[in-house]
Design a protein around this motif. Sequence first.
Motif, PDB file in Angstrom:
ATOM      1  N   LYS A   1       0.797  -1.228   0.000  1.00 55.69           N
ATOM      2  CA  LYS A   1       0.000   0.000   0.000  1.00 55.69           C
ATOM      3  C   LYS A   1       0.831   1.280   0.000  1.00 55.69           C
ATOM      4  O   LYS A   1       0.384   2.326   0.441  1.00 55.69           O
ATOM      5  CB  LYS A   1      -0.937   0.017   1.208  1.00 55.69           C
ATOM      6  CG  LYS A   1      -2.059  -0.992   1.117  1.00 55.69           C
ATOM      7  CD  LYS A   1      -3.353  -0.399   1.611  1.00 55.69           C
ATOM      8  CE  LYS A   1      -4.557  -1.189   1.238  1.00 55.69           C
ATOM      9  NZ  LYS A   1      -4.674  -2.539   1.740  1.00 55.69           N
ATOM     10  N   LYS A   2       2.024   1.196  -0.493  1.00 53.49           N
ATOM     11  CA  LYS A   2       2.846   2.397  -0.563  1.00 53.49           C
ATOM     12  C   LYS A   2       2.658   3.086  -1.914  1.00 53.49           C
ATOM     13  O   LYS A   2       2.355   2.443  -2.910  1.00 53.49           O
ATOM     14  CB  LYS A   2       4.334   2.040  -0.376  1.00 53.49           C
ATOM     15  CG  LYS A   2       4.655   1.497   0.992  1.00 53.49           C
ATOM     16  CD  LYS A   2       4.535   2.592   2.034  1.00 53.49           C
ATOM     17  CE  LYS A   2       5.106   2.222   3.368  1.00 53.49           C
ATOM     18  NZ  LYS A   2       4.336   1.267   4.119  1.00 53.49           N
ATOM     19  N   SER A   3       2.876   4.407  -1.919  1.00 55.27           N
ATOM     20  CA  SER A   3       2.745   5.129  -3.177  1.00 55.27           C
ATOM     21  C   SER A   3       3.935   4.816  -4.074  1.00 55.27           C
ATOM     22  O   SER A   3       4.973   4.339  -3.611  1.00 55.27           O
ATOM     23  CB  SER A   3       2.680   6.625  -2.919  1.00 55.27           C
ATOM     24  OG  SER A   3       3.943   7.087  -2.461  1.00 55.27           O
ATOM     25  N   VAL A   4       3.763   5.132  -5.360  1.00 48.58           N
ATOM     26  CA  VAL A   4       4.831   4.873  -6.331  1.00 48.58           C
ATOM     27  C   VAL A   4       6.085   5.641  -5.941  1.00 48.58           C
ATOM     28  O   VAL A   4       7.198   5.114  -5.960  1.00 48.58           O
ATOM     29  CB  VAL A   4       4.375   5.270  -7.753  1.00 48.58           C
ATOM     30  CG1 VAL A   4       5.503   5.098  -8.744  1.00 48.58           C
ATOM     31  CG2 VAL A   4       3.174   4.447  -8.166  1.00 48.58           C
TER      32      VAL A   4
ATOM     33  N   VAL B   1       7.805   3.946  -3.010  1.00 46.26           N
ATOM     34  CA  VAL B   1       8.499   2.709  -3.405  1.00 46.26           C
ATOM     35  C   VAL B   1       9.814   3.046  -4.100  1.00 46.26           C
ATOM     36  O   VAL B   1      10.860   2.468  -3.814  1.00 46.26           O
ATOM     37  CB  VAL B   1       7.610   1.843  -4.328  1.00 46.26           C
ATOM     38  CG1 VAL B   1       8.380   0.657  -4.888  1.00 46.26           C
ATOM     39  CG2 VAL B   1       6.391   1.356  -3.574  1.00 46.26           C
TER      40      VAL B   1
ATOM     41  N   ARG C   1       0.222   5.236 -15.478  1.00 45.46           N
ATOM     42  CA  ARG C   1      -0.646   5.498 -14.324  1.00 45.46           C
ATOM     43  C   ARG C   1      -2.108   5.403 -14.724  1.00 45.46           C
ATOM     44  O   ARG C   1      -2.928   4.866 -13.990  1.00 45.46           O
ATOM     45  CB  ARG C   1      -0.343   6.886 -13.748  1.00 45.46           C
ATOM     46  CG  ARG C   1       0.977   6.979 -13.001  1.00 45.46           C
ATOM     47  CD  ARG C   1       1.169   5.870 -11.988  1.00 45.46           C
ATOM     48  NE  ARG C   1      -0.068   5.465 -11.362  1.00 45.46           N
ATOM     49  CZ  ARG C   1      -0.641   6.151 -10.396  1.00 45.46           C
ATOM     50  NH1 ARG C   1      -0.075   7.233  -9.948  1.00 45.46           N
ATOM     51  NH2 ARG C   1      -1.778   5.739  -9.903  1.00 45.46           N
TER      52      ARG C   1
ATOM     53  N   ASN D   1      -3.248   1.860 -15.022  1.00 42.65           N
ATOM     54  CA  ASN D   1      -3.352   1.091 -13.793  1.00 42.65           C
ATOM     55  C   ASN D   1      -4.166   1.753 -12.713  1.00 42.65           C
ATOM     56  O   ASN D   1      -4.178   1.311 -11.575  1.00 42.65           O
ATOM     57  CB  ASN D   1      -1.948   0.810 -13.250  1.00 42.65           C
ATOM     58  CG  ASN D   1      -1.162  -0.036 -14.197  1.00 42.65           C
ATOM     59  OD1 ASN D   1      -1.633  -1.081 -14.604  1.00 42.65           O
ATOM     60  ND2 ASN D   1       0.003   0.429 -14.588  1.00 42.65           N
TER      61      ASN D   1
ATOM     62  N   TRP E   1      -7.158   1.712 -12.039  1.00 46.47           N
ATOM     63  CA  TRP E   1      -8.184   0.845 -11.452  1.00 46.47           C
ATOM     64  C   TRP E   1      -7.688   0.164 -10.188  1.00 46.47           C
ATOM     65  O   TRP E   1      -8.448  -0.086  -9.262  1.00 46.47           O
ATOM     66  CB  TRP E   1      -8.615  -0.217 -12.464  1.00 46.47           C
ATOM     67  CG  TRP E   1      -7.509  -1.142 -12.866  1.00 46.47           C
ATOM     68  CD1 TRP E   1      -6.625  -0.953 -13.889  1.00 46.47           C
ATOM     69  CD2 TRP E   1      -7.147  -2.387 -12.255  1.00 46.47           C
ATOM     70  NE1 TRP E   1      -5.750  -2.004 -13.945  1.00 46.47           N
ATOM     71  CE2 TRP E   1      -6.046  -2.907 -12.966  1.00 46.47           C
ATOM     72  CE3 TRP E   1      -7.662  -3.116 -11.186  1.00 46.47           C
ATOM     73  CZ2 TRP E   1      -5.444  -4.106 -12.632  1.00 46.47           C
ATOM     74  CZ3 TRP E   1      -7.063  -4.324 -10.847  1.00 46.47           C
ATOM     75  CH2 TRP E   1      -5.962  -4.800 -11.566  1.00 46.47           C
ATOM     76  N   ALA E   2      -6.395  -0.149 -10.135  1.00 48.79           N
ATOM     77  CA  ALA E   2      -5.863  -0.897  -8.992  1.00 48.79           C
ATOM     78  C   ALA E   2      -5.758  -0.032  -7.743  1.00 48.79           C
ATOM     79  O   ALA E   2      -5.692  -0.545  -6.633  1.00 48.79           O
ATOM     80  CB  ALA E   2      -4.494  -1.467  -9.333  1.00 48.79           C
ATOM     81  N   PHE E   3      -5.760   1.288  -7.950  1.00 52.88           N
ATOM     82  CA  PHE E   3      -5.593   2.173  -6.807  1.00 52.88           C
ATOM     83  C   PHE E   3      -6.919   2.724  -6.286  1.00 52.88           C
ATOM     84  O   PHE E   3      -6.952   3.431  -5.307  1.00 52.88           O
ATOM     85  CB  PHE E   3      -4.692   3.355  -7.176  1.00 52.88           C
ATOM     86  CG  PHE E   3      -3.300   2.926  -7.526  1.00 52.88           C
ATOM     87  CD1 PHE E   3      -2.918   2.765  -8.842  1.00 52.88           C
ATOM     88  CD2 PHE E   3      -2.373   2.680  -6.527  1.00 52.88           C
ATOM     89  CE1 PHE E   3      -1.638   2.352  -9.164  1.00 52.88           C
ATOM     90  CE2 PHE E   3      -1.086   2.271  -6.845  1.00 52.88           C
ATOM     91  CZ  PHE E   3      -0.716   2.114  -8.165  1.00 52.88           C
TER      92      PHE E   3
ATOM     93  N   ASP F   1      -8.195   3.427  -2.447  1.00 52.67           N
ATOM     94  CA  ASP F   1      -7.063   3.632  -1.557  1.00 52.67           C
ATOM     95  C   ASP F   1      -7.315   4.836  -0.676  1.00 52.67           C
ATOM     96  O   ASP F   1      -7.863   5.823  -1.111  1.00 52.67           O
ATOM     97  CB  ASP F   1      -5.816   3.945  -2.397  1.00 52.67           C
ATOM     98  CG  ASP F   1      -4.940   2.730  -2.515  1.00 52.67           C
ATOM     99  OD1 ASP F   1      -3.823   2.894  -3.009  1.00 52.67           O
ATOM    100  OD2 ASP F   1      -5.365   1.640  -2.115  1.00 52.67           O
TER     101      ASP F   1
ATOM    102  N   ILE G   1      -4.600   6.321   0.644  1.00 46.07           N
ATOM    103  CA  ILE G   1      -3.462   7.156   0.254  1.00 46.07           C
ATOM    104  C   ILE G   1      -3.489   7.354  -1.252  1.00 46.07           C
ATOM    105  O   ILE G   1      -3.624   6.408  -1.999  1.00 46.07           O
ATOM    106  CB  ILE G   1      -2.132   6.461   0.617  1.00 46.07           C
ATOM    107  CG1 ILE G   1      -2.103   6.156   2.105  1.00 46.07           C
ATOM    108  CG2 ILE G   1      -0.963   7.337   0.231  1.00 46.07           C
ATOM    109  CD1 ILE G   1      -0.879   5.367   2.524  1.00 46.07           C
TER     110      ILE G   1
ATOM    111  N   PRO H   1      -1.969   7.588  -4.794  1.00 47.01           N
ATOM    112  CA  PRO H   1      -0.745   6.927  -5.268  1.00 47.01           C
ATOM    113  C   PRO H   1       0.411   7.880  -5.520  1.00 47.01           C
ATOM    114  O   PRO H   1       1.538   7.471  -5.613  1.00 47.01           O
ATOM    115  CB  PRO H   1      -1.176   6.239  -6.562  1.00 47.01           C
ATOM    116  CG  PRO H   1      -2.520   6.750  -6.876  1.00 47.01           C
ATOM    117  CD  PRO H   1      -3.107   7.341  -5.665  1.00 47.01           C
TER     118      PRO H   1
END
Lengths: 247, 161
Positions: free
Chosen positions: B113-116, B119, B138, B141, B143-145, B148, B150, B152
Motif C-alpha cells: 500500500k505504498k505510493s509509487v 516505493v 498510471r 493502472n 483501477w488498482a488504486f 485507496d 493514500i 498513489p
Amino acid sequence: MCKDQVDSISFFSSLPEDITFKIASLLQDRDLCALGSCSKFWRQLCFSDSIWHSLVTNRWPLLHSSLSPYVKTWRRLYFERHIELGIRAGSVERFMKACSRNESLEVGDYLQAFETINGAMFGYEDIQRFLFKPQMNVLLNLVGVHYCIAILGIRGDDLVDVLRTCQISNRHVCVKWWKLGRWVYGYRGRDELLFRWVSLGDLATEEDGSVLGVLRRGTIHEVLRVQISAVGHKSIPWSYQVTQRLE
Amino acid sequence: MASSSSNLISLKTSDGTVFKVERALAKTMKTVQAIIEEADANIYMIPIHNVFSHHMDMIIDYYKLSVAGKSKEFSVEKLDNDELKDFLLAVHYLNMEDLFEVLTQAVADRLEKKSVGYVRKYFGIENDFTPEEYAAIRKKNDWAFKGDDIEPEEDEEKQEE
C-alpha cells in the motif's frame, strides 16, 4: 528512516532475477501496479503475464478451470473480472438502497441482492474488497457476512478477524419477523413480532445460526414477513396486525 | 574435530567467525548439505561466502524458533532495507527454503500500500520514464488504486531526481 545512498545501485538491481521475480509474485494487484510504475525494468517484470496468472488463480481458483482457451492475457482477465465484480457490487448497493424504506429492507429484496452476489460467484477476497467497506450501508456488509457463512463456509474467529480488520464487526442490524398467530380453541391468536439485534461479529460466531436461518428461509410457512434494518431505526412499523376472529 | 562423528557442523562465515551448528540446522541449508555430500572425506570446516556472522546469528534465532513451533515470532523489522537485502542474499546463497519465503514476504510487506514515489525512494529505483510514458502507465493502472486511502502520488514530490 532516511536511506544513505552511498552509491547509485538500487536496492533491487543487485538482487538476482529469481529473487526479484519471487518478490513481485508475492505482491497484490495494487502493489504490483505501483512497483510496475517505478521504472522500465519494473514495468516489464510486474506486467509479465505469468505473475498475473498466479494472481488470477489465487483470487479465483474456480474461474481458472472454467476458462476456454481463447486468447486473452491473464492480466487483462484479472482486470476485467475485478472491474466486473466491482460493478456488480455497486449495482447491488444501488438496488438495496432503492428498495429500502427508512433504512429497512424486506427479506425478499435482501434475498434477491444475495442471489446477485451468489450468481456472480464472488470469492472471499472479492467480498472483503467490495462488500466489507465501513462507509457502505451495513445491510450490504450483512449480505457479505451471510454469503461468507452460507456459501464460502467461512465463519467463527477467522471471519471475525477479517470483520475487525475491515472495521465493521461492531456494526449492528436488527432483524424482525412476524409469525402468524396460532390457533387456540378455535381462535387465531395475535401475530407475534420477534426480533434480534445483532452485530456482524456476533453473526459470524453465532452457534445456532438462527438469525441467518430466518433470513435464508424468508417468508415461508408461519413467517409472514421479515424485515432487516440498519440499527438506529427506532420505530417499528406495525402494519401487519391480524385480530382475533371466529372460525 | 571430525564433523561426521558429532552432531555439530562447523561453518566459517566470511568475516572469519566459526559457528558450530547442529546437523539438523545445516540440513536446512541445501548449499551446505551439497558440500557435505560431495566430499569424499570428512570436512572439518565449511566456508560460507557471502554470509556474515550477524546473518548466522539471525539464522540460528530463526532455527530455534521454528524448532519450538514459534517461527511466526521471528521478525526482521529492526533491519533496514540494505540489511534485509544482504540477509536475503545470504539466505538465498545458502538455499534455505523456509527462511527465504519469510524474507521475501518481509520485503513484499514493506511495499504494501505504498505510493509509487515512496516505493521508488525507499528502494532506490530510478525513474526512467518520460512524463508521457509515466502518465500512460498510471492511467492504465488507475483501477488498482481505486479505494485507496493514500493517493498513489502522495510522495511524488519528495522524490529525488
